[in-house]
Motif scaffolding. Structure first.
Motif, short mmCIF file in Angstrom:
data_model
loop_
_atom_site.label_atom_id
_atom_site.label_comp_id
_atom_site.label_asym_id
_atom_site.label_seq_id
_atom_site.Cartn_x
_atom_site.Cartn_y
_atom_site.Cartn_z
N VAL A 788 -1.95 -16.90 47.57
CA VAL A 788 -3.00 -17.82 47.49
C VAL A 788 -4.31 -17.21 47.98
CG1 VAL A 788 -3.79 -20.03 48.44
CG2 VAL A 788 -1.39 -19.76 47.96
N GLY A 789 -4.09 -16.39 49.35
CA GLY A 789 -5.42 -15.61 49.85
C GLY A 789 -5.50 -14.42 49.24
N TRP A 790 -5.39 -14.15 48.14
CA TRP A 790 -5.81 -12.88 47.56
C TRP A 790 -7.16 -12.55 47.41
CZ3 TRP A 790 -8.25 -11.44 42.86
CH2 TRP A 790 -8.38 -12.49 41.94
N LYS A 791 -7.95 -13.66 47.21
CA LYS A 791 -9.47 -13.39 47.01
C LYS A 791 -10.15 -13.45 48.48
CE LYS A 791 -10.35 -16.22 42.84
NZ LYS A 791 -10.97 -17.23 42.30
N GLN A 792 -9.93 -14.04 49.48
CA GLN A 792 -10.13 -14.10 50.74
C GLN A 792 -9.81 -12.76 51.50
OE1 GLN A 792 -8.92 -16.74 49.70
NE2 GLN A 792 -10.95 -17.79 49.17
N ALA A 793 -8.81 -12.07 50.97
CA ALA A 793 -8.16 -10.90 51.93
C ALA A 793 -9.28 -9.91 52.11
CB ALA A 793 -6.88 -10.26 51.12
N ARG A 794 -9.32 -9.36 53.42
CA ARG A 794 -10.31 -8.37 53.66
C ARG A 794 -10.02 -7.04 52.68
NH1 ARG A 794 -10.50 -9.14 59.92
NH2 ARG A 794 -11.40 -11.21 60.06
N ASP A 795 -8.72 -6.72 52.53
CA ASP A 795 -8.29 -5.54 51.55
C ASP A 795 -7.69 -6.29 50.38
OD1 ASP A 795 -5.93 -6.16 52.42
OD2 ASP A 795 -5.72 -4.61 53.97
N SER A 796 -7.17 -5.25 49.72
CA SER A 796 -6.62 -5.71 48.29
C SER A 796 -5.23 -5.55 48.28
CB SER A 796 -7.30 -4.69 47.08
OG SER A 796 -7.10 -3.64 47.36
N SER A 797 -4.50 -5.35 49.44
CA SER A 797 -3.17 -5.07 49.53
C SER A 797 -2.32 -6.30 48.85
CB SER A 797 -2.86 -4.72 51.04
OG SER A 797 -2.98 -6.04 51.53
N ALA A 798 -2.69 -7.37 49.20
CA ALA A 798 -1.73 -8.56 48.76
C ALA A 798 -1.85 -8.55 47.24
CB ALA A 798 -2.42 -9.71 49.13
N ARG A 799 -3.00 -8.46 46.51
CA ARG A 799 -3.32 -8.18 45.15
C ARG A 799 -2.36 -7.03 44.63
NH1 ARG A 799 -6.36 -4.91 42.79
NH2 ARG A 799 -7.69 -4.59 44.60
N ARG A 800 -2.43 -6.08 45.24
CA ARG A 800 -1.73 -4.72 44.69
C ARG A 800 -0.24 -4.92 44.79
NH1 ARG A 800 -2.73 -0.67 47.62
NH2 ARG A 800 -3.89 -1.48 49.14
N ASN A 801 0.12 -5.48 45.96
CA ASN A 801 1.55 -5.66 46.18
C ASN A 801 2.12 -6.71 44.96
OD1 ASN A 801 1.53 -4.26 48.49
ND2 ASN A 801 1.47 -5.94 49.72
N PHE A 802 1.27 -7.75 44.62
CA PHE A 802 1.81 -8.69 43.87
C PHE A 802 1.84 -8.10 42.56
CE2 PHE A 802 1.00 -12.06 40.52
CZ PHE A 802 2.02 -12.80 40.73
N ILE A 803 0.87 -7.33 42.02
CA ILE A 803 0.96 -6.71 40.77
C ILE A 803 1.96 -5.77 40.55
CG2 ILE A 803 -0.66 -5.61 39.28
CD1 ILE A 803 -2.96 -6.99 40.19
N GLU A 804 2.12 -4.74 41.65
CA GLU A 804 3.16 -3.77 41.55
C GLU A 804 4.62 -4.59 41.55
OE1 GLU A 804 2.98 -0.46 41.10
OE2 GLU A 804 0.87 -1.18 40.78
N THR A 805 4.69 -5.81 42.10
CA THR A 805 5.82 -6.37 41.92
C THR A 805 6.19 -6.90 40.73
OG1 THR A 805 5.56 -7.01 44.52
CG2 THR A 805 7.51 -8.20 43.04
N VAL A 806 5.29 -7.28 40.04
CA VAL A 806 5.31 -7.64 38.71
C VAL A 806 5.82 -6.59 37.69
CG1 VAL A 806 4.08 -8.79 36.75
CG2 VAL A 806 3.54 -9.84 38.89
N ARG A 807 5.08 -5.37 38.02
CA ARG A 807 5.27 -4.33 37.23
C ARG A 807 6.86 -3.87 37.19
NH1 ARG A 807 -0.49 -2.42 38.09
NH2 ARG A 807 -1.10 -2.50 36.16
#
Length: 1110
Positions: A788-807
């Protein structure tokens, strides 16, 4: 002779740390307690949980921590650290040599105080050998009431051959059981509890508790049988005139109940007052049994010289009761059959004959007794080959002068009545603590006792059939021989030897049953595996089980109220047979598993013998009484399920657990031999949970949804990742795993939990996806919550972790389920009264979208929801035909769903789509700037902000309330650049920009600001400015524009159709192959799910999971 020694506790004068003497002032001190207090700190087994698991541990293996290290010099310096927690071999062996296993069973310690007031504890060292400790107790328990009261009747009814078969079957059964029991008993020390302890530690607490209670019930009903035997001897042979109820149909049973209850109360008082008196009388009772058997053999030998002077009077071929006449003459018998000058017809037609009751070994009567003579209740006992003239009818008053069957006889009934005479083989193993060498004495003593008693029984069968007349053998109570026991008239020198001997033998056996049964119940209660029995674990101060004795007396009274030895015997046969069955099963399981701890000193066993004994026990149960067998199995099954459901969790290293491990290993190997078929496919979930700072589960509803999706079927692995190193966070990982298990138990999620520690979350997730599971039982789907908080995160780790998990799930050919707003999903306690589960089938992913709603609807939370399937038709598709085909496909899949085809016509890309795409790319630019160095980042952010402010000033004179959207400007309301150095406004930031460096940059995007900005932009922007934006739109990435167009249009359709549905399932588009577009991918998914509450994004694993074929 036993050796006595005294343990005198000595307190530590200086520090008083050793308080054994003080503690002993109020209760006896045992060696086990002294050793336990001495070695309490560093026991190898770790702290105990409070239950009686100390029995399996070694209380003498420890290290002495009070006096520092227990070694001198530097010979063992290499092992200094190990010696802090593990003992040296020399100290271990020393304590082993000095360890004394206190005697089990019943022993009241006599305590005294010397002149100094120091408490003295007298401890008896085990000194009993094989003969005294095992052989004689087994003999005393095996030989008993059935031998003296029923064996002659069994021989007469079943014949020598039938009786030989009965005795052989029962003796072989007990012999095979004794072999299995010897193997188990010599595989370690067997404490109090005997067979219960052996079975529970070999087959687990469920089987142990069930069979232990069955053995307890068997021992209790055995007490009833012995008391009934005692009363039968008393009222039939010793004082027949002492009956309370006189002539009536049920007088005998009522007398048995009255006298039996009185005898039970008297015996219970003796047991309650002091069991040591029972133990002292045991030798007297055994002597009675031995003398009675010797008298029987002496009588058989005497028949070779001179047969006993006992005759039987026959009228025709019918045997007469001779208690009312002295001689077999017409003058003495005619008053019985004649009344008022009219005589019984059968008396007039037949002659009186007097024959010897015991012709002797050389008489040849053995030929007449070879075969059985079964009959219904009330059948007259007649001598074969004796001339007789039948009469038309026998009056009821004269019918009672004949000897007849009191019950219907058949072979299986006799098996049930006889089997209790071979029980008692556990007497030796119950006394293992009293033996000098239990591992040598138990097998030898038990097997020798069984062989001896088997010889006695088989020889008695043959000798009874060879010496005694058939009509006398079938006379159960000896009415035809002046109310003497049939075995008594054979014995020498007098029948009173058998009467007195059997009377005391039954009394002793009854007392021993009332002594042993409460202690068995106490052992079960103290193990804590059956909660409602815990009250029976308490007793008097000296350990006497008072409450257990009361329950035993109550159950024993039930058997006495039955008032028939023949009816009680099959009941306890069932319970003993079930106990023996599980002893054989325990030995067979342990032998086949070949566990490292299975090292019995008794070597003459084999699993085939154990299985043969088990099969024989099961056969004898149904041969004896099939309905009693079913009742016993139902009782044992109910206890088993109760312990499994409510009982305490015990880990005793039992064979069932080892069997489960072997079965699991075999199944896992078989699963890998062939690929899984589509018909057997079900989601095997790897659930990726997040733990908060307190290591608690962040989204427990994720586990609720797992339960609803799985319903306890298939594989579920709930896992989480902690950042760091395992050496530093090993305890956190264990705590997190315990919290996961607790959350799973609260949400009723059946599966496994696992927490891994990794240097970063990304590697941890990758490790779990690759290696979770074992062999063929690996996960095929990953369930996780939407970040949920991928936009508010100070870094992009949440987004990258999610996308890499999908991959990675895609690369591993695993399905992926992503739940949005997981905290809004229903709990397991909720019940959705109505609603729909909508499936938006955009692309075919193997049928997973179809299968998941079906699995959910099986759960009671979603059961009342309906399933709807939507698919999208393009311009060149025939939507009518598509709907027909889809309906047919759903019908063939056996799914109950409503089908709808939604048409999405090609349309121009809207300005809103361009706007969303532009903001997305601007945001991407901002994220890239945040990856620069601190100096460059500050300069870039400042320049972007200044450009944005100039753009705003430039647009204000035109009256437009919102800034234009271009690639060089960022709206201030939409992108707030917060420089956090105790500053909160842009003005302050600009004042200090020249001399300050921001510590961190935080960018916030909110939906409300986006909508407000869009509305202001559309309302206030003239047509000319919109056309002026076209060059900016044309500079956009056209691929992003098309993707955003799809997301926006599809979202509009989904929201229109499914805004009120309980759950929406959507095809999850894959991430871009080019990693530069990762930021845009998350934005596309956000747009796709916008305006929907509960969403489950589904991405198939690349294989078919549902089929139309059976």
């Amino acid at each position: 002779m036993p050796t006595n020694f005294t343990v005198v506790p000595v307190g530590d004068v200086e520090d008083g740390s050793n308080s054994v003497g003080t503690a002993g002032a109020s209760k006896p001190v045992s060696l086990g307690k002294i050793f336990g207090e001495e070695d309490n700190e560093d026991n190898l087994q770790g702290p105990h949980s409070g239950d009686d698991s100390q029995r399996e541990t070694s209380p003498f293996i420890s290290s002495d921590t009070e006096g520092g290290h227990c070694y001198d010099g530097k010979n063992m310096a290499l092992f200094e650290e190990e010696m802090d927690s593990t003992p040296m071999v020399s100290s271990l062996l020393n304590k082993l040599a000095n360890y004394t296993n206190l005697t089990q069973g019943v022993r009241e310690h006599e305590e005294a105080e010397n002149a100094d007031g120091v408490r003295r504890v007298t401890v008896m060292v085990s000194q009993m050998g094989t003969f005294i400790g095992v052989y004689l107790p087994c003999m005393q328990n095996i030989l008993g009431v059935i031998l003296f009261l029923r064996l002659t009747w069994i021989v007469g009814t079943a014949g020598i051959l039938g009786s030989f078969a009965i005795v052989s079957m029962c003796c072989i059964c007990t012999l095979l059981t004794a072999i299995s029991m010897s193997a188990i008993a010599t595989n370690g020390v067997v404490p109090a509890g005997g067979s219960y302890y052996m079975i529970s530690r070999s087959l687990g607490p469920e089987f142990g508790g069930a069979v232990g209670l069955c053995f307890y019930l068997g021992t209790t009903f055995a007490g009833s049988m012995y008391i009934l035997g005692t009363i039968e001897i008393l009222l039939t042979y010793i004082v027949p005139t002492a009956t309370v109820f006189k002539e009536s149909e049920d007088a005998a049973m009522l007398n048995m109940r009255v006298y039996g209850t009185c005898c039970l109360v008297l015996m219970a008082l003796v047991v309650f007052v002091g069991v040591k008196y029972v133990n002292k009388l045991a030798l007297v009772f055994l002597a009675c049994v031995v003398l009675s058997i010797m008298a029987t053999y002496a009588g058989v030998i005497k028949t070779l010289i001179e047969p006993p002077d006992f005759n039987v009077c026959l009228l025709g071929n019918r045997s007469l009761r001779n208690e009312h006449f002295e001689t077999c003459s017409p003058a003495d018998i005619s008053p019985i059959f004649c009344n008022n000058a009219t005589c019984d017809e059968y008396f007039q037609l037949n002659n009186l004959t007097e024959i010897q009751a015991i012709p002797g070994l050389l008489s040849g009567v053995i030929k007449d007794n070879l075969w059985g003579n079964y009959g219904p209740a009330g059948m007259l006992i007649e001598k074969a080959n004796q001339p007789s003239v039948p009469a038309q009818e026998t009056p009821k008053d004269t019918y009672k002068q004949y000897v007849f069957n009191d019950i219907t006889t058949y072979f299986t009934l006799l098996v049930g009545i006889y089997f209790p005479s071979v029980t008692g083989i556990m007497a030796g193993s119950n006394r293992s603590g009293d033996l000098r060498d239990a591992q040598r004495s138990i097998p030898i003593g038990t097997i020798m006792a069984i062989l001896t008693t088997s010889f006695i029984y088989i020889s008695c069968v043959v000798l009874f059939g060879a010496c005694i007349e058939g009509v006398v053998l079938r006379d159960k109570f000896g009415f035809s021989v002046k109310k003497n026991p049939v075995i008594g008239i054979l014995a020498w020198p007098s029948p009173w030897v058998i009467v007195i001997g059997s009377f005391f033998s039954c009394c002793g056996a009854g007392l021993q049953s009332l002594t042993g049964a409460p202690r068995l119940l106490q052992a079960i209660a103290r193990d804590g595996i059956i909660p409602f029995l815990q009250v029976f674990g308490h007793g008097k101060a000296n350990g006497e089980p008072t409450w257990a004795l009361l329950l035993t007396v109550g159950i024993c009274e039930i058997g006495i109220l039955i008032a028939s030895l023949d009816d009680v015997a099959p009941i306890l046969s069932m319970f003993f047979l079930m106990c023996y069955l599980f002893v054989n099963l325990a030995c067979a399981v342990q032998t086949l598993l070949r566990t490292p701890n299975w090292r019995p000193r008794f070597k003459f066993y084999h699993w085939t013998l154990s299985f043969l004994g088990m099969s024989l026990c099961l056969s004898l149960m149904f041969i004896s009484s099939w309905y009693y067998a079913l009742v016993a199995m139902v009782i044992a099954g109910c206890i088993y399920k109760y312990i499994e459901y409510r009982g305490a969790v015990k880990e005793w290293g039992d064979g069932i657990r080892g069997l489960s491990l072997n079965a699991a290993r075999y199944a896992l190997i078989r699963l890998e031999e062939a690929p899984l078929h589509t018909k057997n496919w079900r989601p095997q979930l790897l659930v990726l949970c997040k733990l908060d700072s307190d290591l608690a589960v962040k989204h427990p509803r994720l586990l609720s949804f797992t339960t609803q999706l799985k319903a306890g079927k298939g594989l579920t692995i709930v896992s989480s990742v902690l950042e760091g190193t395992y050496m530093a966070r090993g305890n956190d990982a264990k705590t997190g795993e315990q919290n996961l298990k607790a959350a799973m138990a609260a949400e009723r999620t059946k599966g496994f939990s696992h927490v891994v520690v990794s240097s970063n979350l990304r590697d941890g997730f990758s490790l779990l996806i690759q290696s979770a599971g074992l062999g063929g039982m690996k996960h095929n789907a990953v369930l996780m919550a939407w970040p949920v908080g991928w936009k508010q995160a100070r870094d992009s780790s949440a987004r990258r972790n999610f996308i890499e998990t999908v991959r990675e799930t895609t690369a591993a050919h695993q399905a992926l389920l992503v739940a949005k707003n997981i905290d809004h999903f229903p709990s397991n306690q909720e019940r959705l009264k109505q609603g729909t589960i909508d499936v938006w089938w955009i692309v075919h992913d193997g049928g997973l979208l179809m299968l998941l709603p079906f699995l959910l609807i099986q759960h009671k939370v979603w059961r009342k929801c309906k399933m709807r399937i939507f698919t999208v038709a393009q311009m060149d598709d025939n939507s009518i035909q598509m709907k027909k085909d889809l309906q047919m496909f759903v019908y063939q899949l056996r799914l109950d769903a409503v089908v709808e085809v939604v048409e999405m016509h090609d349309s121009d890309i809207s300005a809103f789509t361009y706007e969303r795409t532009l903001m997305m790319e601007q945001r991407s630019q901002m994220l890239k700037q945040m990856q620069l160095s601190r100096t460059e980042r500050e300069r870039e952010i400042q320049s972007i902000t200044d450009v944005s402010r100039r753009s705003i000033r430039r647009k204000k004179p035109s009256g437009v309330g919102a800034p234009p959207l271009n690639t060089q400007s960022i709206p201030e309301d939409e992108a707030q650049l917060i420089h956090d150095r105790n500053t909160a406004s842009h003005s302050t930031m600009n004042d200090k920009a020249a001399g300050s460096t921001p510590d961190r940059v935080h960018m916030t995007w909110t939906k409300d600001k986006l909508v407000n900005e869009r509305n202001r932009h559309r309302e206030g922007m003239p047509v000319k400015d919109m056309f002026n934006m076209k060059p900016e739109w044309e500079n956009l990435n056209q691929s992003n524009v098309r993707r955003m167009h799809t997301a926006v249009k599809l979202n509009e359709v989904v929201v229109k159709k499914s805004c009120n549905s309980e759950l929406v399932l959507l095809n999850m588009p894959g991430p871009p192959k080019n990693k530069k577009g990762d930021e845009n991918y998350m934005e596309f998914l956000e747009v796709l799910m916008e305006g929907l509450d509960r969403v489950l994004l589904v991405r198939g694993g690349g294989r078919e999971v549902i089929t139309i074929y059976s």
